[in-house]
Design a protein around this motif. Structure first.
Motif, PDB file in Angstrom:
ATOM      1  N   MET A   4      -1.556   5.112  -1.400  1.00 15.42           N
ATOM      2  CA  MET A   4      -1.486   5.844  -0.144  1.00 15.42           C
ATOM      3  C   MET A   4      -2.014   4.994   1.002  1.00 15.42           C
ATOM      4  O   MET A   4      -1.435   4.933   2.093  1.00 15.42           O
ATOM      5  CB  MET A   4      -2.271   7.151  -0.267  1.00 15.42           C
ATOM      6  N   ILE A   5      -3.111   4.292   0.764  1.00 15.44           N
ATOM      7  CA  ILE A   5      -3.701   3.445   1.806  1.00 15.44           C
ATOM      8  C   ILE A   5      -2.776   2.280   2.152  1.00 15.44           C
ATOM      9  O   ILE A   5      -2.636   1.905   3.325  1.00 15.44           O
ATOM     10  CB  ILE A   5      -5.078   2.924   1.358  1.00 15.44           C
ATOM     11  N   VAL A   6      -2.130   1.703   1.151  1.00 14.16           N
ATOM     12  CA  VAL A   6      -1.176   0.613   1.416  1.00 14.16           C
ATOM     13  C   VAL A   6      -0.062   1.103   2.335  1.00 14.16           C
ATOM     14  O   VAL A   6       0.328   0.425   3.284  1.00 14.16           O
ATOM     15  CB  VAL A   6      -0.597   0.065   0.097  1.00 14.16           C
ATOM     16  N   ALA A   7       0.450   2.308   2.042  1.00 16.80           N
ATOM     17  CA  ALA A   7       1.518   2.869   2.875  1.00 16.80           C
ATOM     18  C   ALA A   7       1.027   3.118   4.298  1.00 16.80           C
ATOM     19  O   ALA A   7       1.740   2.845   5.275  1.00 16.80           O
ATOM     20  CB  ALA A   7       2.026   4.162   2.252  1.00 16.80           C
ATOM     21  N   LEU A   8      -0.194   3.642   4.439  1.00 18.67           N
ATOM     22  CA  LEU A   8      -0.764   3.897   5.772  1.00 18.67           C
ATOM     23  C   LEU A   8      -0.973   2.591   6.526  1.00 18.67           C
ATOM     24  O   LEU A   8      -0.616   2.475   7.711  1.00 18.67           O
ATOM     25  CB  LEU A   8      -2.101   4.635   5.628  1.00 18.67           C
TER      26      LEU A   8
END
Length: 305
Positions: free
Chosen positions: A192-196
């Protein structure tokens, strides 16, 4: 073990030993049994969420270095943690979001586990967007129904692991707000953090499932969307949940965990630092920076009988 030892001996030699030798053998087997019942290895369930890593690493460090336990960390899905504690396969978990987020899990096992302590309060779930997404366009989850907003978001909500209570609540939000044409995308916390991070670098619009405490709010310019229907719940408390018999088997550990408390700001600060070091490194640093607090935790453990 005793059967194996007898099988290794010839019957004639067993007879030759006589009563005294047999008694000695039985005493040795009994000593082994007592040693096996000595509860020094403590199994803690955890999930690869930032807050779980922070809290679990601090607990492990204190339990091992100050209280003399050997701690085994068992990483698994949150639902399996509840089941593991209920069955006695895990001794304790430190990430029970109650009363709402993990209600479905709690309702299944509440009669088979012990609600040991509240570790911190005022936790929150929600959906978040980068600050450059105009509030005039998107301030509430209901705004996601606007066709132009759905198009900018490519009809996607970026989530975390599918077993998380946040994902269950997010599925509920999709229905409550009639968000037709949207997909809730599963991933790990890290995914999720990579996508953000990727979206922010490209100035793309994105909605992510989020929670507090989380270091993302200190690292990235993001904000929660309003949730007027309350689909994602209100203020939550994070509990330590133990198997039945835990307090009797690990009295000092239980007393320690009952006094083991944090605030969300200090957790978020620790989590942010850990992104550049490690959670173990920051757990050790936290303990060194708060000697009086840790001494109080240990004193509480020392008073247990």
């Amino acid at each position: 073990m005793l059967r194996t030892m007898f099988n290794c001996l010839r019957p004639a030699r067993i007879v030759a030993w006589g009563t005294r030798a047999l008694a000695t053998l039985l005493a040795g087997a009994a000593a082994v049994a007592v040693q096996a019942a000595d509860h020094t290895v403590l199994r803690i369930g955890w999930t690869a969420w930032s807050d779980a890593e922070a809290v679990t690493n601090i607990a492990k460090e204190v339990l091992e270095k100050r209280l003399g336990y050997q701690v085994e960390l068992v990483m698994t899905d949150i639902g399996l943690q509840y089941a593991g504690v209920a069955r006695g396969n895990l001794d304790v978990m430190l990430m029970a979001w109650l009363p709402t987020t993990h209600k479905a899990y709690w309702d299944k096992v509440s009669g088979d586990v012990v609600d040991l302590a509240v570790l911190y309060q005022n936790a929150k779930l929600g959906w978040a967007v980068p600050n450059y997404v105009p509030e005039s366009a998107v301030s509430s989850i209901s705004d996601l129904n606007k066709p132009e907003v759905r198009q900018k978001l490519h009809g996607q909500i970026q989530g975390i692991d599918p077993g998380a209570g946040l994902m269950r609540a997010s599925e509920r939000a999709l229905g409550d707000y009639s968000l037709n044409g949207y997909t809730l995308q599963s991933a790990s916390d890290a995914g999720m953090i990579v996508a953000l991070d990727r979206a922010i670098k490209r100035n793309d619009w994105i909605v992510v499932t989020a929670w507090s405490p989380h270091w993302m709010f200190a690292r990235y310019p993001v904000r929660y969307l309003k949730d007027p229907k309350g689909s994602l719940g209100g203020s939550e408390s994070i509990h330590a949940v133990a198997r039945k018999g835990f307090e009797a088997d690990f009295p000092k550990a239980a007393a320690f965990l009952r006094s083991f408390k944090f605030t969300i700001p200090e957790l978020e600060a620790l989590m942010l630092r850990a992104k550049d070091t490690s959670y173990h490194t920051e757990a050790v640093a936290y303990i060194q920076a708060h000697p009086q607090l840790v001494d109080a935790w240990v004193a509480a453990a020392g008073s247990a009988k």
